[in-house]
Design an enzyme around this catalytic site. Structure first.
Site, PDB file in Angstrom:
ATOM      1  N   ASN A   1      70.165  47.287  65.532  1.00  0.00           N
ATOM      2  CA  ASN A   1      69.111  46.585  66.260  1.00  0.00           C
ATOM      3  C   ASN A   1      69.455  45.109  66.438  1.00  0.00           C
ATOM      4  O   ASN A   1      70.599  44.703  66.304  1.00  0.00           O
ATOM      5  CB  ASN A   1      67.741  46.796  65.607  1.00  0.00           C
ATOM      6  CG  ASN A   1      66.646  47.024  66.654  1.00  0.00           C
ATOM      7  OD1 ASN A   1      66.483  46.235  67.564  1.00  0.00           O
ATOM      8  ND2 ASN A   1      65.932  48.120  66.509  1.00  0.00           N
ATOM      9  N   ARG A   2      68.432  44.297  66.730  1.00  0.00           N
ATOM     10  CA  ARG A   2      68.668  42.925  67.188  1.00  0.00           C
ATOM     11  C   ARG A   2      68.462  41.880  66.089  1.00  0.00           C
ATOM     12  O   ARG A   2      67.576  42.025  65.247  1.00  0.00           O
ATOM     13  CB  ARG A   2      67.741  42.612  68.370  1.00  0.00           C
ATOM     14  CG  ARG A   2      68.041  43.449  69.606  1.00  0.00           C
ATOM     15  CD  ARG A   2      66.995  43.264  70.700  1.00  0.00           C
ATOM     16  NE  ARG A   2      67.403  43.970  71.916  1.00  0.00           N
ATOM     17  CZ  ARG A   2      67.127  45.259  72.142  1.00  0.00           C
ATOM     18  NH1 ARG A   2      66.433  45.964  71.247  1.00  0.00           N
ATOM     19  NH2 ARG A   2      67.530  45.842  73.257  1.00  0.00           N
TER      20      ARG A   2
ATOM     21  N   HIS B   1      73.177  45.548  67.496  1.00  0.00           N
ATOM     22  CA  HIS B   1      73.968  46.628  66.906  1.00  0.00           C
ATOM     23  C   HIS B   1      75.327  46.166  66.384  1.00  0.00           C
ATOM     24  O   HIS B   1      76.344  46.852  66.540  1.00  0.00           O
ATOM     25  CB  HIS B   1      74.147  47.756  67.915  1.00  0.00           C
ATOM     26  CG  HIS B   1      72.882  48.482  68.263  1.00  0.00           C
ATOM     27  ND1 HIS B   1      71.823  48.587  67.386  1.00  0.00           N
ATOM     28  CD2 HIS B   1      72.497  49.127  69.410  1.00  0.00           C
ATOM     29  CE1 HIS B   1      70.856  49.288  67.960  1.00  0.00           C
ATOM     30  NE2 HIS B   1      71.225  49.612  69.179  1.00  0.00           N
TER      31      HIS B   1
ATOM     32  N   HIS C   1      72.823  56.432  66.482  1.00  0.00           N
ATOM     33  CA  HIS C   1      72.238  56.165  67.802  1.00  0.00           C
ATOM     34  C   HIS C   1      72.333  57.377  68.729  1.00  0.00           C
ATOM     35  O   HIS C   1      72.595  57.233  69.921  1.00  0.00           O
ATOM     36  CB  HIS C   1      72.933  54.964  68.435  1.00  0.00           C
ATOM     37  CG  HIS C   1      72.082  54.170  69.382  1.00  0.00           C
ATOM     38  ND1 HIS C   1      71.733  54.625  70.633  1.00  0.00           N
ATOM     39  CD2 HIS C   1      71.511  52.955  69.246  1.00  0.00           C
ATOM     40  CE1 HIS C   1      71.005  53.707  71.240  1.00  0.00           C
ATOM     41  NE2 HIS C   1      70.844  52.678  70.421  1.00  0.00           N
TER      42      HIS C   1
ATOM     43  N   TYR D   1      71.224  60.050  71.278  1.00  0.00           N
ATOM     44  CA  TYR D   1      70.188  60.230  72.302  1.00  0.00           C
ATOM     45  C   TYR D   1      69.881  61.729  72.374  1.00  0.00           C
ATOM     46  O   TYR D   1      70.772  62.537  72.655  1.00  0.00           O
ATOM     47  CB  TYR D   1      70.681  59.804  73.672  1.00  0.00           C
ATOM     48  CG  TYR D   1      70.816  58.326  73.931  1.00  0.00           C
ATOM     49  CD1 TYR D   1      70.035  57.702  74.898  1.00  0.00           C
ATOM     50  CD2 TYR D   1      71.765  57.559  73.260  1.00  0.00           C
ATOM     51  CE1 TYR D   1      70.185  56.352  75.182  1.00  0.00           C
ATOM     52  CE2 TYR D   1      71.915  56.211  73.530  1.00  0.00           C
ATOM     53  CZ  TYR D   1      71.122  55.615  74.503  1.00  0.00           C
ATOM     54  OH  TYR D   1      71.283  54.274  74.783  1.00  0.00           O
TER      55      TYR D   1
ATOM     56  N   ASP E   1      60.673  50.818  73.330  1.00  0.00           N
ATOM     57  CA  ASP E   1      61.893  50.341  72.705  1.00  0.00           C
ATOM     58  C   ASP E   1      61.466  49.422  71.560  1.00  0.00           C
ATOM     59  O   ASP E   1      61.715  48.215  71.571  1.00  0.00           O
ATOM     60  CB  ASP E   1      62.779  49.586  73.699  1.00  0.00           C
ATOM     61  CG  ASP E   1      64.181  49.308  73.152  1.00  0.00           C
ATOM     62  OD1 ASP E   1      64.488  49.801  72.042  1.00  0.00           O
ATOM     63  OD2 ASP E   1      64.958  48.608  73.830  1.00  0.00           O
TER      64      ASP E   1
ATOM     65  N   GLN F   1      63.265  53.027  65.116  1.00  0.00           N
ATOM     66  CA  GLN F   1      63.261  52.509  66.475  1.00  0.00           C
ATOM     67  C   GLN F   1      63.190  53.692  67.423  1.00  0.00           C
ATOM     68  O   GLN F   1      64.101  54.515  67.490  1.00  0.00           O
ATOM     69  CB  GLN F   1      64.526  51.696  66.760  1.00  0.00           C
ATOM     70  CG  GLN F   1      64.542  51.018  68.122  1.00  0.00           C
ATOM     71  CD  GLN F   1      63.797  49.698  68.143  1.00  0.00           C
ATOM     72  OE1 GLN F   1      63.324  49.230  67.106  1.00  0.00           O
ATOM     73  NE2 GLN F   1      63.685  49.078  69.302  1.00  0.00           N
TER      74      GLN F   1
ATOM     75  N   GLU G   1      65.966  55.994  65.721  1.00  0.00           N
ATOM     76  CA  GLU G   1      66.934  55.348  64.845  1.00  0.00           C
ATOM     77  C   GLU G   1      66.246  54.901  63.551  1.00  0.00           C
ATOM     78  O   GLU G   1      65.494  53.933  63.554  1.00  0.00           O
ATOM     79  CB  GLU G   1      67.556  54.146  65.554  1.00  0.00           C
ATOM     80  CG  GLU G   1      68.158  54.470  66.906  1.00  0.00           C
ATOM     81  CD  GLU G   1      68.244  53.247  67.797  1.00  0.00           C
ATOM     82  OE1 GLU G   1      68.910  52.269  67.403  1.00  0.00           O
ATOM     83  OE2 GLU G   1      67.625  53.258  68.889  1.00  0.00           O
TER      84      GLU G   1
END
Length: 383
Positions: A110-111, A136, A210, A212, A282, A320, A348
């Site tokens: 993440n950020r 990430h 991660h 999908y 998100d 997340q 996540e």
């Protein structure tokens, strides 16, 4: 395959027997031995291998590049298999890609705001790769690294050990971090991920996966008809750069309330400021269970059409949920179909975004002498 609902906690708590390591280049496809094959080569000639696992009706393929889940195959209610994870069929696309399809994420998932944090009085500047922020792990996170991989069998389980050493200063992070990630398929077909890490200098760590998901099959269209349940009464709202504001907001009365389960598409186009900013979901959900000593079930995802159901348990305090907002139709999967907005979703498991700059959030600091350990378990069924 037994399609009854499986007990996640029992799988997570199962003991691990002595392992048999498999390090050769190929093994018989029969039984539950991991199978290793050449997937491609990097521009410098480095060979990238794909490891295939099969157990309990679940089929998993993992790349040595990025610790990437390249394929996850599950049966539907009629026993028909489909790959339910988005990705590519060639290494060149993974190297060029920016979507983190299936990747093992680190050093920090993440950020982190402005790619900066201060630890023990020292300010660190990280690699910035998401506007002014670090995402990430930076421009060359763990998703771009070549991992050492060993296959193993352990009692009725089959799996992979993945190893990577992140040197002091890599992407701006302090400390040499030694990482071990274990993917296990159990006899029930559960997919368990165990993360471990140690450091020689105080640092921050937040590892995740991660993948999908599209339980109808990759390339089959939108996930808005999937039904999602999240045991989370709060989430962390973000600013325009998708950095948490520090607030733990209640989901009650908002589109972020998945406690009783609903279709993802029910509220994704609601005129809520947070949805407008992120172009969908998100965000980090604050799990009601908090941080726990062992994995606890918190999420259920179901595709009514195929009957496939995914249940996730973790010991982490957050998740997340990303609804594939930035897929734009320019990427093509193994099915030969393009991925458009909302064609896949991520769940996540993690500590909260920007925790190094948010003292009220659970700490992500790892110090010498400590071992970072966390586990997430995915259980599958179809009905």
């Amino acid at each position: 395959m037994d399609t009854s609902r499986r007990t996640v906690l029992a799988a997570a708590a199962a003991g691990v027997a002595a392992t048999t390591v498999i390090s050769g280049t190929a093994h018989a496809a029969s039984g539950k031995q991991p199978v290793k094959e050449l997937f491609g080569k990097l521009a410098d000639g480095t060979k990238i291998y794909r490891w295939s696992l099969q157990n309990g009706g679940t089929r998993l393929k993992v790349l040595s590049y990025g610790g990437i889940v390249q394929s996850l195959e599950l049966p539907d209610r009629h026993g028909r298999y489909a790959n339910v994870s988005l990705g590519y069929d060639n290494i060149e696309a993974y190297v060029a890609g920016t979507t983190f399809f299936g990747a093992t994420i680190g050093r920090y998932g993440n950020r982190i705001a402005k790619g900066q944090f201060t630890l023990d009085g020292t300010k660190y500047q990280l690699s910035v790769n998401d506007g002014v922020n670090s995402l990430h792990g930076g421009a060359k996170g763990f998703n771009t690294r070549v991992w050492d991989v060993e296959g193993f069998t352990s009692g009725s389980d089959v799996g992979l050990h993945l190893y990577y050493t992140s040197v002091d200063g890599e992407m701006g992070y302090p400390g040499t971090l030694r990482v071990k990630v274990t993917f296990t398929l159990t006899a029930r077909g559960d997919w368990r991920i165990d993360y471990e890490a140690t450091t020689d200098k105080a640092t921050v760590v937040n590892l995740t996966n991660h993948t999908y998901y599209n339980l109808a099959g990759e390339g089959s269209g939108s996930i808005e008809g999937h039904e999602l349940t999240l045991a989370a009464s709060r989430y962390t709202p973000t600013d325009s750069g998708l950095i948490p504001t520090g607030e733990l907001a209640k989901v009650a009365g908002t589109p972020f309330d998945f406690r009783r389960g609903k279709e993802i598409g029910d509220d994704i186009r609601a005129a809520h400021p947070q949805l407008i900013t992120a172009k969908g979901f998100d965000h980090n959900w604050v799990l009601d269970k908090g941080s726990t000593s062992s994995p606890v079930h918190f999420a259920t995802l179901r595709d009514p059409g195929s009957g496939r159901t995914l249940k996730i348990a973790t010991d982490q305090p957050g998740v997340q949920f990303y609804s594939g907002n930035f897929l734009d139709g320019t990427l093509t999967g193994p099915s030969g179909r393009t991925y458009r907005q909302g064609d896949g979703l991520c769940l996540e498991t993690q500590h909260f975004p920007d925790s190094p700059n948010q003292p009220s959030f659970p700490s992500t600091v790892l110090r010498p002498g400590q071992t970072y350990r966390t586990t997430t378990v995915h259980s599958f069924s179809a009905s």
